[in-house]
Write an enzyme that holds these catalytic residues in place. Structure first.
Site, PDB file in Angstrom:
ATOM      1  N   LEU A 113       1.074  -1.119   0.001  1.00  0.00           N
ATOM      2  CA  LEU A 113       0.232   0.480   0.314  1.00  0.00           C
ATOM      3  C   LEU A 113       0.736   1.429  -0.278  1.00  0.00           C
ATOM      4  O   LEU A 113       1.492   1.192   0.918  1.00  0.00           O
ATOM      5  CB  LEU A 113      -0.868   0.089   0.937  1.00  0.00           C
ATOM      6  CG  LEU A 113      -1.879   0.996   1.168  1.00  0.00           C
ATOM      7  CD1 LEU A 113      -2.658   1.293   0.044  1.00  0.00           C
ATOM      8  CD2 LEU A 113      -2.689   0.575   2.811  1.00  0.00           C
ATOM      9  N   HIS A 114       0.033   2.140  -1.004  1.00  0.00           N
ATOM     10  CA  HIS A 114       1.190   3.242  -1.290  1.00  0.00           C
ATOM     11  C   HIS A 114       0.046   4.343  -2.382  1.00  0.00           C
ATOM     12  O   HIS A 114      -0.380   4.174  -2.674  1.00  0.00           O
ATOM     13  CB  HIS A 114       2.876   3.109  -1.603  1.00  0.00           C
ATOM     14  CG  HIS A 114       2.322   2.809  -3.161  1.00  0.00           C
ATOM     15  ND1 HIS A 114       2.548   1.059  -3.546  1.00  0.00           N
ATOM     16  CD2 HIS A 114       2.616   3.362  -3.968  1.00  0.00           C
ATOM     17  CE1 HIS A 114       2.483   1.247  -4.805  1.00  0.00           C
ATOM     18  NE2 HIS A 114       3.582   2.180  -5.176  1.00  0.00           N
ATOM     19  N   LEU A 115       0.722   6.014  -1.758  1.00  0.00           N
ATOM     20  CA  LEU A 115       0.958   6.540  -2.972  1.00  0.00           C
ATOM     21  C   LEU A 115       1.953   7.273  -3.288  1.00  0.00           C
ATOM     22  O   LEU A 115       2.688   6.958  -2.927  1.00  0.00           O
ATOM     23  CB  LEU A 115       0.019   8.243  -1.679  1.00  0.00           C
ATOM     24  CG  LEU A 115      -1.802   7.727  -0.954  1.00  0.00           C
ATOM     25  CD1 LEU A 115      -1.841   9.124  -0.268  1.00  0.00           C
ATOM     26  CD2 LEU A 115      -2.676   7.217  -2.371  1.00  0.00           C
TER      27      LEU A 115
END
Length: 399
Positions: A236-238
């Site tokens: 999970l990352h932006l």
């Protein structure tokens, strides 16, 4: 001063950046105002200054796969003002993407993930303080840092030894993207040892909105690629980065779908998108509504991309110069599983929003607005499928 936000404890290897709602920049600069500053950076916020100085420091230390200086940039002729940039090194030197076959794919500790990054790639960890005025405080508030060490992956029955920073509750890790698209390109992620797959969560979405408000630069953008939407790592990352150019999508007109939720539909653009708008005063409910949409798409196995930027209120009409709110565009699209990279650019969050990192000089020289539209259209859902999805989403959100 940005130094007032940063706290580096003697026993820690990673700095904290503490912020509060008092640090949000609600009245954003228009692009006309931005241009008046030219090379003068006095308009930047403490967050901008801290992020940019740390990012440049790590660039000078050689921690990226290639140096990123001034990218060759041009605005394509046409009504959409696409921003094309030549970034040959990214196409050559970026890490090979993970093998993705499902939007709902589980985290795999044997694939590359952010528990395996070098400690030097961490910029700082960000912690929201309950203190009302973080800027004026003599002491930076926030959780303590554990430092670097070995820990077990916290994801259910998955076991993995990893050498990473364990974040205290509520922190977000800021890490350089070693294959940068643009200046200041970083990744925002919750505690990596949670081993969360690339499915958007309310907490990370809320942080993405907050990070845009922490910046005083109208060109600071945040985005998300789902699995099947050209996410290259299932962890999970932006993405966050600066693009110092106005994008058509910041002020394009829209059609209200659920006015009570500030939920709109943008159709006067090659890639139709769902749009949420907020003036910054209702971030938590906005994040919740956004994740209702992305969760719906995940449940339906629909790939998607998301782009957060300052923009005008869609109720004020097309072409407004104001940038006092936040626009969140969500694109539902065909999945890219096993897709060969044969076009001038991959169609992900940047490209759908109008920012085109082009892979080679030949394509950069020949690219036109029409050729861009053709490439993007090949990645979109069929018209009838998108129309039905719009109806289903409105019904779902109003339940």
């Amino acid at each position: 001063m940005e130094e007032e936000h940063i706290n580096q404890r003697p026993s820690a290897t990673v700095e904290e950046y503490s912020y509060s709602e008092a640090d949000f920049v609600f009245s954003g600069l228009s692009w006309k105002e931005r241009r008046q500053y030219a090379e003068d950076t006095s308009f930047l916020s403490p967050f901008d200054k801290a992020l940019q100085s740390k990012w440049e420091q790590k660039m000078n230390e050689g921690l990226f796969r290639y140096p990123l200086r001034n990218l060759q940039t041009k605005i394509l002729p046409g009504s959409l003002s696409y921003v094309a940039q030549l970034n040959i090194q990214r196409s050559i030197n970026r890490r090979k993407p993970e093998d993705i076959w499902s939007i709902q794919q589980k985290f795999n500790p044997n694939q590359f993930n952010y528990n395996k990054i070098k400690p030097e790639e961490i910029v700082f960890q960000m912690i929201r303080s309950e203190t009302e005025h973080c800027v004026d405080s003599d002491k930076v508030h926030g959780s303590s840092v554990n430092g670097m060490g070995t820990s077990d992956c916290k994801s259910g029955s998955t076991h993995q030894r990893c050498c990473i920073l364990e974040c205290k509750g509520g922190c977000t890790l800021v890490v350089i993207n070693v294959s940068p698209l643009e200046f200041g390109h970083v990744l925002f992620m919750p505690d990596p040892s949670l081993c969360l797959p690339q499915i958007l969560t309310e907490d990370l979405m809320l942080f993405g909105l907050e990070s845009v408000l922490l910046s005083a630069h109208p060109g600071f953008r945040v985005g998300f690629n789902s699995l099947g939407g050209f996410a290259s790592v299932n962890h999970l990352h932006l993405h966050g980065f600066y693009l110092d150019h106005d994008l058509f999508i910041e002020s394009s007109s829209s059609k209200p779908l659920c006015p009570e939720m500030n939920f709109h539909l943008i159709t006067h653009f090659p890639a139709p998108s769902f749009l949420f708008y907020t003036d910054g005063r209702n971030l938590k409910s906005t994040a919740q509504n956004i994740c209702k949409v992305t969760d719906f798409l995940v449940a339906k196995n629909i790939a998607h991309n998301l782009f957060i930027t300052r923009g005008s209120n869609p109720d004020t009409g097309n072409g407004s110069e104001g940038r006092n709110g936040i626009r969140v565009n969500i694109w539902a699209r065909k999945p890219s599983f096993g897709a060969k990279e044969v076009s001038a650019f991959n169609v992900a969050l940047c490209e759908l929003a109008g920012h085109l990192p082009v892979k080679n000089q030949e394509d950069f020289n020949s690219i036109t607005e029409d050729s861009v539209i053709d490439i993007i259209h090949n990645c979109l859902l069929a018209d009838d499928e998108f129309t039905q999805l719009s109806l289903d989403l409105v019904e779902y959100l109003r339940k």
